[in-house]
Design an enzyme around this catalytic site. Structure first.
Site, mmCIF file in Angstrom:
data_model
loop_
_atom_site.group_PDB
_atom_site.id
_atom_site.type_symbol
_atom_site.label_atom_id
_atom_site.label_comp_id
_atom_site.label_asym_id
_atom_site.label_seq_id
_atom_site.Cartn_x
_atom_site.Cartn_y
_atom_site.Cartn_z
ATOM 1 N N HIS A 80 0.853 -1.189 0.000
ATOM 2 C CA HIS A 80 0.000 0.000 0.000
ATOM 3 C C HIS A 80 0.888 1.238 0.000
ATOM 4 C CE1 HIS A 80 -3.857 -1.974 1.815
ATOM 5 N NE2 HIS A 80 -3.311 -2.727 0.865
ATOM 6 N N GLU A 82 0.985 3.842 1.890
ATOM 7 C CA GLU A 82 1.506 4.220 3.202
ATOM 8 C C GLU A 82 2.718 3.370 3.572
ATOM 9 O OE1 GLU A 82 -3.088 4.361 3.620
ATOM 10 O OE2 GLU A 82 -1.608 3.361 2.370
ATOM 11 N N CYS A 110 -6.163 1.975 5.843
ATOM 12 C CA CYS A 110 -6.826 0.743 6.274
ATOM 13 C C CYS A 110 -6.246 0.309 7.625
ATOM 14 C CB CYS A 110 -6.602 -0.349 5.229
ATOM 15 S SG CYS A 110 -4.883 -0.917 5.127
ATOM 16 N N CYS A 113 -2.386 -0.300 7.512
ATOM 17 C CA CYS A 113 -1.592 0.926 7.429
ATOM 18 C C CYS A 113 -1.688 1.747 8.710
ATOM 19 C CB CYS A 113 -2.007 1.731 6.207
ATOM 20 S SG CYS A 113 -1.601 0.855 4.667
#
Length: 194
Positions: A80, A82, A110, A113
Site C-alpha cells: 500500500h 503508506e 486501512c 496501514c
C-alpha cells in the site's frame, strides 16, 4: 453521509483535526503542499493501473519517503502507498522509528496501514478523502484511538479531500466502463468510490 457533508454539517469548510487528545498545531493550509505531493504519487499509481492512493512522509519539513499503491505490480498485498512511503522513509533516515514524522496519504488508511503508523511511531497522520469501505481511522474503525496502544498519533482529515476523492471515483468509473472485473485490483460492485 460523506466526510465532506459531515464537515459542512458542523459548519467547517475544510480539514479538521480529528484527534481527541492532542489536536494538530499546524494550520490546515500548511498540509496542502505535502498532500499535493501525495496526490502526484496517487496519479503515478493510477497510470500504472493501481488504485490511486499516494503517500509521503515528511520529517523536519522535508519529504523523506514517497510511495504509491503497488500491490498488483509487486504481487504483494502489503504494498500500500503508506507502507511504501514508510519503508522509503525508514531507509532514508536509517531507522524504522520515524519519531516526529508526518505521514500524508490521499485516502484514509486501512487497518494494516494504521498499524504501520503506530509501529513507525509517526507523530501525525494527515489524510485526504475518507474511505467508507475500508477506512480504519474514522470511517469503519478508529484504530488509532485505542487506549491500549503505547503511542498516540495526531490525526487531521479532509486535506484536499475533494481532489483525492475525485481521483478514486474517476479511476473506478473508468475501470467499470471498461468492464474490468479480473479481481486483480480489488475492483468490485460494492466500492464506495463510484
Amino acid at each position: 453521509m460523506s466526510f465532506g457533508d459531515t464537515l459542512r454539517e458542523h459548519g467547517l469548510p475544510g480539514p479538521v483535526p480529528l484527534s481527541q487528545s492532542s489536536p494538530s498545531r499546524a494550520a490546515p493550509n500548511v498540509h496542502e503542499p505535502f498532500m499535493q505531493v501525495a496526490l502526484e504519487e496517487a496519479r503515478w499509481a493510477a497510470a500504472a493501473g493501481e488504485v490511486p492512493v499516494g503517500a509521503v512522509v515528511v520529517l523536519g519539513g522535508t519529504v523523506v519517503g514517497r510511495g504509491h499503491n503497488r500491490p498488483v505490480a509487486t504481487s504483494d498485498p502489503t504494498a500500500h502507498a503508506e507502507v511504501e512511503a514508510l519503508r522509503a522513509a525508514g531507509r532514508h533516515v536509517g531507522n524504522y522509528r520515524l519519531t516526529g514524522a508526518t505521514l500524508y496519504v490521499t485516502v484514509e488508511p486501512c487497518v494494516m496501514c494504521a498499524g504501520a503508523c503506530l509501529h513507525a511511531r509517526i507523530e501525525e497522520l494527515v489524510f485526504g478523502a475518507p474511505d467508507d469501505k475500508a477506512g480504519a481511522i474514522v470511517s469503519r474503525a478508529r484504530v488509532l484511538d485505542e487506549p491500549a496502544w503505547n503511542h498516540r498519533v495526531r490525526v487531521t482529515g479532509g486535506v484536499l479531500a475533494a481532489e483525492a476523492g475525485e481521483l478514486m471515483q474517476t479511476f473506478f468509473r473508468t475501470r467499470r466502463a471498461e468492464g474490468y472485473r479480473s479481481g486483480r485490483t480489488g475492483l468490485d460492485s460494492k466500492s464506495s468510490w463510484g
